[in-house]
Design an enzyme around this catalytic site. Structure first.
Site, PDB file in Angstrom:
ATOM      1  CG  HIS A 132      -2.157   1.006   1.312  1.00 42.06           C
ATOM      2  ND1 HIS A 132      -1.663   2.307   1.598  1.00 42.06           N
ATOM      3  CD2 HIS A 132      -3.281   0.947   1.251  1.00 42.06           C
ATOM      4  CE1 HIS A 132      -2.778   2.967   1.614  1.00 42.06           C
ATOM      5  NE2 HIS A 132      -3.827   2.225   1.205  1.00 42.06           N
ATOM      6  CG  ASP A 209       0.199  -1.998   6.471  1.00 42.63           C
ATOM      7  OD1 ASP A 209      -0.715  -2.126   7.489  1.00 42.63           O
ATOM      8  OD2 ASP A 209       0.075  -1.463   5.470  1.00 42.63           O
ATOM      9  CD  GLN A 212      -6.478  -4.624   4.215  1.00 44.37           C
ATOM     10  OE1 GLN A 212      -7.394  -5.286   4.117  1.00 44.37           O
ATOM     11  NE2 GLN A 212      -6.669  -3.246   3.778  1.00 44.37           N
ATOM     12  CE  LYS A 235      -7.513  -0.347   6.016  1.00 48.34           C
ATOM     13  NZ  LYS A 235      -8.151   0.271   5.038  1.00 48.34           N
ATOM     14  CB  CYS A 373      -3.688   3.154  -1.705  1.00 48.60           C
ATOM     15  SG  CYS A 373      -4.512   4.464  -1.532  1.00 48.60           S
TER      16      CYS A 373
END
Length: 415
Positions: A132, A209, A212, A235, A373
């Site tokens: 991303h 990261d 997700q 999220k 993104c």
């Protein structure tokens, strides 16, 4: 209920779960909403909405600035969220968690406070093609300021990271590596433990990261072995403007603040300022207190359902949706990794992704179109955009059927 979901349904009352999410009950353009844009933001259960409402109705005050009852209640809620998040990701201490507005702020904090002071001309930051922009652009900015460079490890046609190529980039000039736990476009789950092990052998800090990953699977930062882990609240059922940066204690203690203001100091004078201990030295200003009350409620909700049941339901949902999409003529799937979360990016031959998404919206179906993104990943596949259907545990096989039928319908309109 489709027969393949019977075992999952025995452990997961999908009707009861869906009743917890008010927005799933609405209609769009006169049709029942099918919400398949969960990788962008999740819907919120009533308990999260009520927690935010309760804060403003009963406890609204600023944190750490008053000895009155409301101030103490607000502070307890805010610091309580830190404690719950620490347990949620199995941090060894809540003092390893900086509460942020989300992954973007968390990564920028590492870029400016941890990495930039250490960078010199010729240094390298390693990331991957599937990241991303939030895990690319901050590294580019600090690299430009310091004379360092950013290098990206490739992926294969299935959307899996080329681990050997990633490891080959980990030379002595590398000052940090950064990787997404799960790709927001492909759903690919990266082998974070293996990457962390290789980075540790070379003395290279690894940032992950986790935006997700956390909505779909339990995360144990101690077991993963990384140095930094970033999470976005919105999220994972929580309000927008919430998130965290987990970092090893020694890193936080060595990091200077890069964002200054109230509540991150011990003493201020015009001769100089002394800063608070981590993590509070990185939390200048008034935080999203009500949002973090919602974070606590979101964690409560996940723990009531249990990730075993969530993962079983979502894995069946992903498999079923993948099979159904393959029935659509001219459809090309992007990302078919052996280990992936319920994200399906695709194109239909002869149709623009945005046109498909617009027509699907008229059918009551919310999906995402665009580059997500992830411009470098789009360039790798040689496409400007994809259509993305991202699923969550509150979605159903019946919604998949409605989605595929609508996709077949709008495809014929465009061809």
């Amino acid at each position: 209920m489709n027969a393949r979901f019977k075992i999952a349904a025995d452990r997961f009352d999908i009707d009861r779960v869906r009743a917890d999410f008010p927005l799933l009950q609405r209609e769009v353009h006169g049709k029942p909403l099918v919400y398949f844009d969960n990788a962008n933001t999740s819907q919120k259960p009533a308990s999260v909405i009520e927690a935010v409402d309760e804060h403003y109705r009963l406890h609204n005050a600023n944190v750490a600035r008053a000895v009155h009852e409301l101030g103490e209640e607000a502070t307890a809620a805010y610091e309580g969220a830190r404690d719950r998040l620490a347990r949620f990701i199995n941090a060894s201490s809540s003092q390893e968690l900086v509460l942020t507005s989300g992954t973007t702020q968390s990564i920028n904090l590492v870029a400016y406070s941890f990495l930039l002071p250490r960078l010199r001309p010729g240094d390298v930051i390693v990331t991957t093609v599937m990241e991303h922009h939030a895990n690319i652009v901050p590294w580019q900015i600090v690299a430009q300021r310091s004379g360092a460079t950013v290098k990206a490890a490739p992926i294969n046609a299935a959307g899996e990271l080329d681990v050997e190529a990633f490891i080959a980039l980990l030379g002595p000039e590398v000052k940090l590596a950064a990787v997404g736990h799960v790709s927001n476009v492909l759903g690919t789950v990266n082998p974070v433990r293996e990457l962390a092990r290789e980075c540790r052998r070379r003395g290279i800090p690894l940032l992950v990261d986790g935006s997700q990953a956390v909505p779909h699977r339990p995360v144990d930062v101690q077991s993963l072995g990384c140095d930094f882990y970033a999470v976005t609240g919105h999220k994972m059922l929580a309000p927008t403007g919430t998130g965290l940066l987990w970092a090893r204690k020694e890193h936080l203690q060595a990091m200077p603040p890069f964002f200054g203001g109230g509540e991150m100091i011990r003493e201020v004078s015009f001769e100089g300022t002394t800063f608070a201990d981590p993590p509070h030295r990185f939390e200048a200003g008034t935080p999203n207190i009500a949002g973090f009350a919602g974070v606590t409620a979101a964690i409560d909700y996940y723990e009531r359902l249990g990730f075993d049941a969530i993962r079983l339901w979502e894995s069946e949902l992903l498999a079923y949706a993948t099979e159904r999409l393959r029935e659509v003529p001219g459809l090309r799937l992007f990302g078919e990794a052996a280990d992936k979360e319920p994200v399906l990016s695709f194109l239909v031959e002869g149709a623009q992704a945005t046109d498909l998404a617009t027509l699907l919206d008229l059918e009551g179906i919310a999906v995402r179109s665009g580059h997500h993104c992830a411009h470098p990943l789009m360039a790798y596949y040689g496409v400007p955009a994809t259509l993305r259907a991202s699923l969550a545990f509150y979605n159903t096989p019946e919604e998949v059927d409605i989605f595929v039928a609508a996709l077949q319908k709008v495809r014929k309109l465009l061809l």
